[in-house]
Design a protein around this motif. Structure first.
Motif, mmCIF file in Angstrom:
data_model
loop_
_atom_site.group_PDB
_atom_site.id
_atom_site.type_symbol
_atom_site.label_atom_id
_atom_site.label_comp_id
_atom_site.label_asym_id
_atom_site.label_seq_id
_atom_site.Cartn_x
_atom_site.Cartn_y
_atom_site.Cartn_z
ATOM 1 N N UNK A 59 26.264 41.105 30.620
ATOM 2 C CA UNK A 59 27.428 40.265 30.908
ATOM 3 C C UNK A 59 28.732 40.955 30.575
ATOM 4 N N UNK A 61 30.230 43.316 32.079
ATOM 5 C CA UNK A 61 31.097 43.450 33.274
ATOM 6 C C UNK A 61 31.691 42.119 33.700
ATOM 7 N N UNK A 62 30.811 41.080 33.610
ATOM 8 C CA UNK A 62 31.311 39.770 33.987
ATOM 9 C C UNK A 62 32.472 39.351 33.150
ATOM 10 N N UNK A 66 35.979 39.068 34.298
ATOM 11 C CA UNK A 66 36.254 37.633 34.318
ATOM 12 C C UNK A 66 35.544 36.930 35.469
ATOM 13 N N UNK A 67 34.256 37.292 35.561
ATOM 14 C CA UNK A 67 33.484 36.713 36.676
ATOM 15 C C UNK A 67 32.478 35.731 36.121
ATOM 16 N N UNK A 70 29.169 35.123 38.101
ATOM 17 C CA UNK A 70 28.160 36.168 37.870
ATOM 18 C C UNK A 70 27.491 35.991 36.522
ATOM 19 N N UNK B 61 32.695 51.538 33.641
ATOM 20 C CA UNK B 61 31.448 51.375 34.377
ATOM 21 C C UNK B 61 31.205 52.503 35.360
ATOM 22 N N UNK B 172 39.429 40.338 42.883
ATOM 23 C CA UNK B 172 38.043 40.809 43.043
ATOM 24 C C UNK B 172 38.037 42.185 43.656
ATOM 25 N N UNK B 190 26.149 46.724 36.887
ATOM 26 C CA UNK B 190 26.941 45.500 36.713
ATOM 27 C C UNK B 190 28.115 45.484 37.660
ATOM 28 N N UNK B 194 28.909 42.823 40.551
ATOM 29 C CA UNK B 194 30.102 41.969 40.566
ATOM 30 C C UNK B 194 30.909 42.140 41.860
#
Lengths: 931, 207
Positions: A59, A61-62, A66-67, A70, B61, B172, B190, B194
């Protein structure tokens, strides 16, 4: 409930194994379960943590970008984990970002994040995990998990554990059951052995040896120990038995007492003397037996236990028996150290016997002492009277007795004569009607046994019916001892001792009396012996004196005899011629006749004097034949003969002795030997003179009187009495009694002690009597009583021998020419043919010649004493030539020859010199007529 | 105040400090982003603040390859973020990366209008001003390990790696995975999950 330690070993072992197993299993299981629990929690935490980490990573990355959708999507993946009850993601500002709840879940999610970490809350495990990305805080994830899985795991574990535990226990039980035997069996065997050892004291049993491990070693050691114990026990038992045997064989009581006064040892003799048995007293205190050390009777013990006495000290105490009686004992106490405890070992000896023995011994000793004293006392006495007196006096003084006497026994009369009575028992003697010299009849039982030599003890005279015991009982005496006095197996007396009380003589008393009787008898015997000995000694002494005297007299006599011989020879012609003249010359003037008669009397006196000289050594003058003697004439002659002694010698000393004669006229002649009577009177006169050293009156009296002792018997037959009375010092009774004994003298060296004895001898020979009357200081009177000569004797006074009718041819042999001449003259005057021969050889030659020529001699008259050939040889030669020819021997020793019975052989007649014509004629007539 | 991880600093203090700073920063970003007045008044600048944050965050990442034949850059070698063209970020980018570091590497902002100046950047933001010269730029950057990011339309389709876009009020991004591959960049899963993935191997059906 029995304690575990009381259970049997097998059960114990099983229990122990079981308990150990259970405990260890429970512990293990608990530990494992705990571990499992913790582990499962840890696992849960780890799982949750891992899950959180995964979620955090996924999580990142989420959150970074701020996702939330996801994020929610990612969280949804949790539904594959049914134990996750909920999850929430917080952003970096602590706001909820995304949530997850299982479909049926209804859990509350926290509104704000907490710090990193987990916690168990209300059966849930919750976990917060911050999310970082490259050290940058992104947010926090919250996870909530239930613990069902964990519980399930735990339950499963517990179940498995229980199953395993049960199985393990069962196996352990079975195994322990089997295996405990390995240990229990040897131990039980050991126990049984030990039990049998302990209960039966049997050290011979052995435990069976099983294996060689520690138990085997233990068994082996136990067996070894048993062997050792057996040996030691044996040695100990033996030693103890030995010591016990020694202790029990001791003749003393051995008591071992420890420091607190408790009895530890009590031997067999202690049982005997105290009465307490060993098992009763062991372990009890000394006080319990009444043997308290505080007891004053055990003061000796006190002092010893107090340490005052050392070992070896012996005390005499009074000990108490079980029955309370006491006895004397000897106590010695030795302190003993047994181990570290101080003991007192007491040795107690009952000395009752010894005491009694001591008392007896003391009694014996005192008796012996008494006996000794009595014996000594009676040993000093020499007459029975005083011996008996001493015995009885001593008995009365030292041995309390009530009555005692000594009786002499007359075996022939079979009676007892009371000899001595005790001075203190006069009252009893009166009651018994006994006095000295009274006679006792010998009873059948008591005294008769006594007089055959047995000691008789009558403990109670009341039981005896004999007269003498009855007399004693009447007098109040109930017990009697009669002890015989025995000398040389002969009873000569009886010692009688009596007491008031019956049974009052002990055996020691009897023994004492027996011994006393023996000693008394011995002393009496000794006294008698002594008397006899004294008599024998006196006799011997007298004999010795006589022998001495005789020896002296013999020497004197030999000399006197030679003199007498010569005198007799010398006066023989005078006698012969005087007699011849008086007889054959009718033409003699009266004056000449008177002269011749005086000569004849003088010659007679000479001859008598010579003969008296011989009496010095001559014992008897038997051939001096008794003849009528005129007592008054003899008294006159004595007075004349002793004039020197009573007149001259006192005058020299200045004292005067007056002699008085009181002669009764016309006394009858007495039958006596004149010379002996004369001599006796001379002796009496000498005695009287000696008794009057200061002078006095000597009275000689003659009268017709009988002696006092014969008055009764020979009343009318009176005798002639000659009294010699002096007014001298007199004699004591003792002296008076003994004055006639030979060698008894009061004159010391001056006297021979033979004077009065000779007088006594003379009077005995004359069948006369002698009386002595004396008073000390007044004087003494001797009375000699002579029997009166009868007529026949008186007629022989003047024998008329006529001249022989026949004329004989006679041979006269002598060495004295004067005698030859006078004898031949006289015999020729009688008409005989006389041939004389000088000396013996000539006589024998003449006789031989005459025999050859046929001119035989009718008789031979020969002298005895001649040189070379004496009268005996002459007689022998004559008899060998002519046995029938009588030989008449003339001798100066003739009287002695006759007196000694020594008439030589071949001699027909012996005549004394000086020969009397009368005797010659008689002899010739007798012997030649016989032919 | 340097926020670089100091070797001496304990993790706790570092974490705390980082948290505190992060919280402040996040609070401030969120305040900027969601303040209605601010958003409405300064929508562009606020948008770029978020984009600046995204720009910086992508570094987390993405893995850059090691140049063959080149020495591997030292761990302390700074991470260069290039801004090509007219900078829309203002001070937002500088403030975002101030005192930040990615995997220990300092971050340097480089601005230029020529590509050559920014050729050694690891991250290159291509501003809208360069829309016309996009093709040569991308061509120039071909096979270079540079993460190209832009908010231009169809950037990804044209060969850019990541295109930022706004949908709703949220920023996004879409990813051209093949472009990434061609730039030898490994993108985190990840990131891929996303963003919208486009490209030859992406069906673009999944947002």
């Amino acid at each position: 409930m029995r304690r575990l330690s009381d259970l049997p070993l097998q059960r114990q072992l099983t229990w122990m194994v079981q308990a150990t197993c259970i405990l260890s299993l429970v512990l293990a299981c608990t530990a494992l379960a705990t571990f499992e629990w913790l582990d499962s929690r840890q696992d849960g935490v780890r799982d949750l943590s891992t899950l959180a980490d995964v979620l955090a990573t996924t999580t990142q990355a989420t959150l970074t970008f701020d996702d939330a959708d996801a994020a929610t999507r990612i969280l949804k993946s949790l539904h594959s984990k049914p134990h996750i009850l909920g999850a929430r993601l917080f952003n970096r500002d602590g706001e909820p970002f995304a949530d997850y709840l299982p479909p049926q879940g209804s859990c509350s999610l926290p509104v704000a994040p907490r710090q990193d970490g987990h916690s168990f809350e209300l059966g849930h495990l919750v976990l917060y995990r911050p999310i970082f990305l490259d050290n940058k805080f992104l947010g926090t994830i919250y996870l909530q998990s239930d613990l069902a899985e964990m519980h399930h795991r735990l339950m499963l574990f517990i179940a498995v554990s229980l199953i395993v535990m049960t199985a393990a226990l069962a196996i352990a039980m079975a195994l322990s059951r089997r295996l405990q035997r390995l240990i229990a069996q040897p131990i039980l065997a050991l126990t049984r052995t030990a039990q049998s050892v302990a209960e039966e004291q049997n050290y011979t049993v052995r435990a069976p040896a099983l294996g060689s491990n520690e138990l085997g070693l233990l068994t082996k050691s136990f067996n070894h120990m048993l062997s050792r114990i057996q040996e030691q026990n044996f040695a100990l038992t033996e030693g103890e038995e030995r010591i016990r045997a020694v202790l029990n064989s001791a003749l003393s009581a051995v008591i071992l007492v420890d420091a607190s006064g408790v009895i530890r040892e009590w031997n067999a003799h202690a049982e005997v003397i105290f009465g307490w048995k060993r098992p009763e007293v062991l372990g009890t205190r000394l006080e319990a037996l009444g043997l308290s050390p505080d007891d004053p009777t055990l003061q000796g013990r006190q002092s010893v236990t107090g340490g005052a006495g050392g070992p070896g000290r012996v005390d005499e105490i009074s000990a108490k028996r079980r029955d309370g009686s006491t006895f004397p004992a000897e106590l010695s106490v030795s302190p003993l150290k047994i181990g570290d405890v101080l003991h007192q070992c007491s040795f107690i000896t009952d000395i009752t016997e010894r005491r009694n023995a001591q008392v007896k011994v003391q009694e014996q000793v005192s008796r012996l002492d008494l006996l000794n004293r009595i014996t000594q006392a009676i040993g000093e006495r020499l007459d029975l009277e005083s011996i008996f007196q001493v015995v009885i006096r001593s008995l009365e003084d030292n041995l309390p007795i009530d009555f005692s006497c000594i009786c002499t026994y007359d075996a022939t009369a079979h009676s007892l004569t009371v000899g001595n009575l005790g001075s203190q028992c006069q009252s009893y003697a009166q009651a018994l009607e006994l006095t000295i010299s009274s006679t006792l009849v010998i009873d059948q039982n008591g005294l008769s046994r006594c007089v055959i030599g047995k000691l008789v003890y009558e403990p109670d005279l009341r039981e005896s019916a004999q007269p003498f015991p009855r007399r004693l009982v009447r007098a109040g005496l109930l017990s009697l001892v009669a002890a015989p006095l025995i000398v040389e197996s002969r009873v000569f007396g009886v010692l009688l001792v009596a007491r008031r009380n019956s049974q009052s003589f002990s055996s020691a008393d009897c023994e004492f009396l027996r011994q006393l009787a023996e000693h008394t008898a011995l002393a009496s015997h000794s006294a008698q012996m002594y008397g006899a000995l004294q008599g024998a000694y006196d006799d011997l002494r007298q004999t010795q004196q006589v022998v001495l005297q005789q020896e002296r007299l013999r020497a004197l006599g030999q000399m006197a005899s030679g003199i007498a011989h010569d005198i007799n020879n010398a006066i023989s012609p005078v006698v012969l011629y005087t007699e011849s003249l008086l007889e054959n010359e009718p033409n003699l003037s009266s004056r000449a006749r008177t002269y011749l008669e005086t000569i004849q009397r003088a010659i007679d006196d000479v001859a008598h004097t010579v003969a008296r000289m011989r009496e010095f050594y001559r014992q008897r003058e038997t051939q001096l034949s008794m003849g009528p003697v005129d007592v008054n004439e003899t008294i006159q002659q004595v007075l004349d003969l002793t004039r020197v002694r009573w007149n001259d010698m006192p005058q020299q000393r200045g004292s005067v002795i007056t002699t008085t004669l009181d002669l009764q006229a016309a006394l009858p002649a007495v039958l006596a030997v004149a010379s002996e009577v004369r001599e006796a009177l001379i002796n009496l006169v000498f005695n009287g003179v000696d008794a009057m050293p200061e002078g006095g009156t000597l009275t000689l009296r003659s009268l017709r009187k009988a002696p006092a002792s014969q008055d009764a018997q020979r009343g009318g037959e009176s005798m002639v009495c000659v009294e010699v009375t002096d007014t001298g010092i007199g004699m004591s009774e003792e002296t008076r009694r003994r004055c006639l004994e030979p060698f008894f003298t009061t004159k010391g060296e001056r006297g021979t002690g033979l004077g009065l004895a000779m007088v006594y001898g003379v009077m005995q020979r004359h069948s006369g009597e002698i009386e002595v009357e004396s008073e000390v200081g007044k004087g003494t009177t001797f009375r000699l009583f002579f029997p009166i000569a009868n007529d026949a004797a008186s007629s022989a006074l003047a024998p008329a021998v006529p001249a022989p009718q026949r004329h004989l041819r006679l041979l006269i042999i002598d060495d004295d020419p004067l005698l030859l001449k006078s004898l031949s003259d006289i015999l020729q005057g009688d008409g005989h043919a006389v041939v004389t021969a000088d000396r013996g050889q000539a006589g024998i030659d003449l006789f031989q010649t005459a025999c050859h020529t046929g001119e035989t001699f009718a008789a031979v008259i020969t002298d005895l004493g001649m040189p070379y050939v004496d009268g005996r040889k002459v007689a022998s030669a004559i008899k060998s030539l002519s046995p029938t020819t009588p030989v008449i021997m003339l001798t100066g020793w003739g009287q002695r020859l006759v007196a000694e019975g020594d008439i030589p052989a071949h001699v027909d007649c012996v005549l004394n010199k000086p020969p009397k014509l009368r005797d010659l004629r008689t002899a010739l007539t007798q012997h030649c007529h016989a032919q | 105040m340097p926020v670089t991880a100091h070797p001496d600093c304990g993790p706790t203090s570092k974490t705390l400090r980082t948290k505190a700073v992060s919280l402040l920063l996040a609070g401030w970003i969120l305040l900027l982003a969601f303040h209605p007045s601010a958003w409405s008044e300064e929508a562009t600048s606020r948008e770029y603040v978020v984009k600046a944050a995204f720009l910086f965050s992508f570094a987390h990442f993405v893995a850059w390859p090691h140049m063959a034949g080149q020495p591997s850059p030292p761990a302390s070698a700074p991470l260069r973020i290039g801004v090509l063209g007219d900078d829309p970020f203002g001070s937002a980018l500088d403030e975002t990366v101030r005192n930040e570091a990615i995997q220990g590497r300092k971050i340097i902002i480089a601005r230029s209008h020529t590509i050559d100046d920014l050729i050694d950047c690891q991250i290159l933001f291509i501003c809208r001003s360069e829309e016309d010269r996009l093709a040569p730029i991308l061509q120039h950057l071909e096979n270079k390990p540079v993460l190209t990011i832009s908010d231009m339309e169809d950037f990804a389709e044209h060969g850019g790696v990541i295109r930022l876009y706004v949908i709703g009020k949220k920023v996004r991004f879409e990813i051209n995975q093949s472009a990434a591959l061609s730039h030898q960049l490994k993108l985190d899963a990840q990131l891929l999950s996303l963003g919208r993935v486009i490209g030859p191997i992406s069906d673009r059906s999944h947002p």
